[in-house]
Design a protein around this motif. Structure first.
Motif, PDB file in Angstrom:
ATOM      1  N   ALA A  19       0.840  -1.201   0.000  1.00  0.00           N
ATOM      2  CA  ALA A  19       0.000   0.000   0.000  1.00  0.00           C
ATOM      3  C   ALA A  19       0.875   1.251   0.000  1.00  0.00           C
ATOM      4  O   ALA A  19       1.855   1.324   0.763  1.00  0.00           O
ATOM      5  N   GLN A  81      -4.487  -6.980  -6.118  1.00  0.00           N
ATOM      6  CA  GLN A  81      -4.803  -7.544  -4.804  1.00  0.00           C
ATOM      7  C   GLN A  81      -6.022  -6.850  -4.199  1.00  0.00           C
ATOM      8  O   GLN A  81      -6.092  -5.623  -4.159  1.00  0.00           O
ATOM      9  N   LYS A 150      -2.533 -14.499  -0.494  1.00  0.00           N
ATOM     10  CA  LYS A 150      -1.311 -14.141   0.264  1.00  0.00           C
ATOM     11  C   LYS A 150      -1.662 -14.158   1.748  1.00  0.00           C
ATOM     12  O   LYS A 150      -2.623 -13.510   2.167  1.00  0.00           O
ATOM     13  N   ASN A 214       7.875 -15.404   1.182  1.00  0.00           N
ATOM     14  CA  ASN A 214       7.992 -13.954   1.367  1.00  0.00           C
ATOM     15  C   ASN A 214       8.527 -13.642   2.764  1.00  0.00           C
ATOM     16  O   ASN A 214       8.107 -14.248   3.744  1.00  0.00           O
ATOM     17  N   ASP A 216      11.903 -10.742   4.041  1.00  0.00           N
ATOM     18  CA  ASP A 216      13.329 -10.402   4.171  1.00  0.00           C
ATOM     19  C   ASP A 216      14.189 -10.778   2.969  1.00  0.00           C
ATOM     20  O   ASP A 216      15.410 -10.879   3.111  1.00  0.00           O
ATOM     21  N   GLY A 238       9.522  -7.420  -1.059  1.00  0.00           N
ATOM     22  CA  GLY A 238       8.797  -6.211  -0.673  1.00  0.00           C
ATOM     23  C   GLY A 238       9.754  -5.081  -0.351  1.00  0.00           C
ATOM     24  O   GLY A 238      10.193  -4.333  -1.226  1.00  0.00           O
ATOM     25  N   ARG A 239      10.142  -4.985   0.935  1.00  0.00           N
ATOM     26  CA  ARG A 239      10.981  -3.851   1.356  1.00  0.00           C
ATOM     27  C   ARG A 239      12.333  -3.833   0.664  1.00  0.00           C
ATOM     28  O   ARG A 239      12.984  -2.793   0.621  1.00  0.00           O
TER      29      ARG A 239
HETATM   30  C1  LIG Z   1       4.541  -0.105   3.443  1.00  0.00           C
HETATM   31  C2  LIG Z   1       4.011  -1.511   3.310  1.00  0.00           C
HETATM   32  C3  LIG Z   1       2.798  -1.734   2.690  1.00  0.00           C
HETATM   33  C4  LIG Z   1       2.299  -3.035   2.555  1.00  0.00           C
HETATM   34  N1  LIG Z   1       1.119  -3.233   1.914  1.00  0.00           N
HETATM   35  C5  LIG Z   1       0.671  -4.505   1.687  1.00  0.00           C
HETATM   36  C6  LIG Z   1      -0.487  -4.746   0.911  1.00  0.00           C
HETATM   37  O1  LIG Z   1      -1.143  -3.813   0.395  1.00  0.00           O
HETATM   38  N2  LIG Z   1      -0.878  -6.033   0.732  1.00  0.00           N
HETATM   39  C7  LIG Z   1      -0.171  -7.095   1.263  1.00  0.00           C
HETATM   40  O2  LIG Z   1      -0.554  -8.252   1.071  1.00  0.00           O
HETATM   41  N3  LIG Z   1       0.930  -6.897   1.997  1.00  0.00           N
HETATM   42  C8  LIG Z   1       1.377  -5.630   2.205  1.00  0.00           C
HETATM   43  N4  LIG Z   1       2.544  -5.429   2.883  1.00  0.00           N
HETATM   44  C9  LIG Z   1       3.359  -6.600   3.280  1.00  0.00           C
HETATM   45  C10 LIG Z   1       4.362  -6.959   2.160  1.00  0.00           C
HETATM   46  O3  LIG Z   1       3.703  -7.332   0.971  1.00  0.00           O
HETATM   47  C11 LIG Z   1       5.282  -8.116   2.600  1.00  0.00           C
HETATM   48  O4  LIG Z   1       4.497  -9.235   2.900  1.00  0.00           O
HETATM   49  C12 LIG Z   1       6.116  -7.758   3.830  1.00  0.00           C
HETATM   50  O5  LIG Z   1       6.694  -6.458   3.711  1.00  0.00           O
HETATM   51  C13 LIG Z   1       7.239  -8.793   4.033  1.00  0.00           C
HETATM   52  O6  LIG Z   1       8.063  -8.868   2.890  1.00  0.00           O
HETATM   53  P1  LIG Z   1       9.490  -8.124   2.814  1.00  0.00           P
HETATM   54  O7  LIG Z   1      10.281  -8.586   4.002  1.00  0.00           O
HETATM   55  O8  LIG Z   1      10.071  -8.547   1.499  1.00  0.00           O
HETATM   56  O9  LIG Z   1       9.209  -6.654   2.878  1.00  0.00           O
HETATM   57  C14 LIG Z   1       3.038  -4.134   3.063  1.00  0.00           C
HETATM   58  C15 LIG Z   1       4.264  -3.905   3.704  1.00  0.00           C
HETATM   59  C16 LIG Z   1       4.759  -2.611   3.835  1.00  0.00           C
HETATM   60  C17 LIG Z   1       6.090  -2.402   4.519  1.00  0.00           C
END
Ligand SMILES: Cc1cc2nc3c(=O)[nH]c(=O)nc-3n(C[C@H](O)[C@H](O)[C@H](O)COP(=O)(O)O)c2cc1C
Length: 346
Positions: A19, A81, A150, A214, A216, A238-239
């Motif tokens: 988001a 999504q 998810k 998913n 890190d 993601g991040r």
């Molecule tokens: C700012 C932000 C917004 C996110 N928005 C969503 C979202 O809209 N839908 C979703 O399923 N997960 C959302 N997540 C979770 C990420 O998709 C992901 O599952 C989570 O960050 C872990 O993955 P990473 O370690 O690669 O960041 C969001 C995470 C962050 C930090």
């Protein structure tokens, strides 16, 4: 019916839905820097889509939720999504995203945000398996789009043996597992050890479902190792995209190495030798930030410029003077202001 999911090479790498991050402007930047195998939108409320379009009769070009469902050039395949705990709303939104030309629809069953959980959606779904089943069923019946889910490994603790079969029995095309519980939010390291159990349950309950890990992952190289060690099919980042829109560019090198290894009959573990992560310098990062800001301003109806702050923080870091420059850039209220502050200070 066959979908793009079946045509993906393994391991594959996908963009996480985020988001106020994976909007059409950020996706355009990532597409240019090195596309993932699958793009994802930010999450969108299915109930909200119904309410704004059918009750309030808001024109689509003024509707912020429809804005979040824009598809830009080169952003394919792309999955929208949605979230809701109401099967009829999920059916409505799925039909809509199908008409909008999306390649797939993804159901959020992992979001820990209280405002989402209060609606019985997101991670709250882990506590209501019957609702989860009904929602997947509704999405599958609403269009020909492949449906994916998810979720997380459990709510307060890991409950994979109880929770995953619920989803797998409904036969989504793909299932992304964020390797943390709802309670853990993102506060502890993702536990990739759990992925072996996820894969074992998938193999037992429904071997046709693709499993995406998913949590890190910050590079294609690291993701390739994690996928090879755990036996899942792909990884979601993601991040790791923050300040690094090039994070997926390693995919082409990976595929080339795999093709070479295949040719020489050497491919065993899936992890090529000497796989290098490319580095991008500060000036390239700042140019990318400016480009993102200008594209962000083109989004209609407009998003608040302050949303870009998390990108500013992520791009402007790790060099001497970064904190000062960041503080100045935080004052910018437009792409032109951002560009001029950068011009005066770099
Ligand atoms: C700012 C932000 C917004 C996110 N928005 C969503 C979202 O809209 N839908 C979703 O399923 N997960 C959302 N997540 C979770 C990420 O998709 C992901 O599952 C989570 O960050 C872990 O993955 P990473 O370690 O690669 O960041 C969001 C995470 C962050 C930090």
């Amino acid at each position: 019916m066959k979908s793009f999911w079946q045509g993906l090479p393994k391991p594959f790498f996908v963009m996480a839905p985020m988001a106020d991050v994976t909007d059409v402007a950020f996706r355009a930047l990532v597409a240019k820097c090195g596309a993932p195998d699958v793009f994802w939108t930010e999450f969108v409320s299915a109930d909200g889509l119904y309410h704004t379009r059918e009750v309030l009769k808001m024109p689509d070009d003024e509707n912020p939720l429809m804005r979040d469902l824009a598809i830009g050039d080169g952003q394919r395949p792309i999955v929208a999504q949605i979230f809701s705990s109401k099967p009829e709303m999920v059916a409505y939104a799925t039909k809509l995203v199908s008409e909008l030309g999306f390649d797939g629809v993804d159901l959020n069953m992992g979001c820990p945000d209280r405002s989402i959980e209060r609606q019985g959606a997101g991670a709250a779904m882990i506590k209501t398996p019957d609702v989860a089943r009904a929602v997947i069923h509704a999405a599958k019946g609403a269009s020909n789009l492949p449906v994916s889910v998810k979720t997380r490994v459990g709510y307060n603790k890991e409950t994979l043996e109880e929770w995953l079969p619920v989803i797998l029995e409904e036969a989504p095309a793909a299932l992304t597992v964020h390797l943390r519980t709802r309670k853990q939010l993102s506060l502890v390291p993702a536990n990739w050890e759990w992925m072996k159990k996820v894969v074992e349950i998938r193999n037992r309950v429904n071997p046709d479902v693709l499993i995406i890990g998913n949590g890190d992952v910050t590079s294609v190289e690291q993701g390739t190792r994690l996928v090879a060690e755990s036996g899942c099919d792909g990884a979601m980042i993601g991040r790791g995209m923050f300040g690094n829109p090039w994070v997926f560019e390693g995919i082409s090198e990976l595929r080339k190495s795999h093709a070479d290894m295949e040719f020489q009959g050497l491919r065993k573990s899936g992890v090529p030798e000497g796989f290098k992560k490319s580095e991008h310098g500060l000036s390239e990062k700042l140019s990318a930030l400016i480009e993102l800001a200008y594209d962000f301003e083109k989004i209609t109806p407009p998003k608040n410029f302050s949303i870009l702050k998390k990108h500013i923080k992520a791009f402007v870091t790790g060099f001497s003077g970064a904190a000062d420059l960041r503080a100045k850039l935080m004052e910018a209220n437009s792409a032109a202001e951002l560009e001029s502050i950068l011009a005066q200070n770099t």
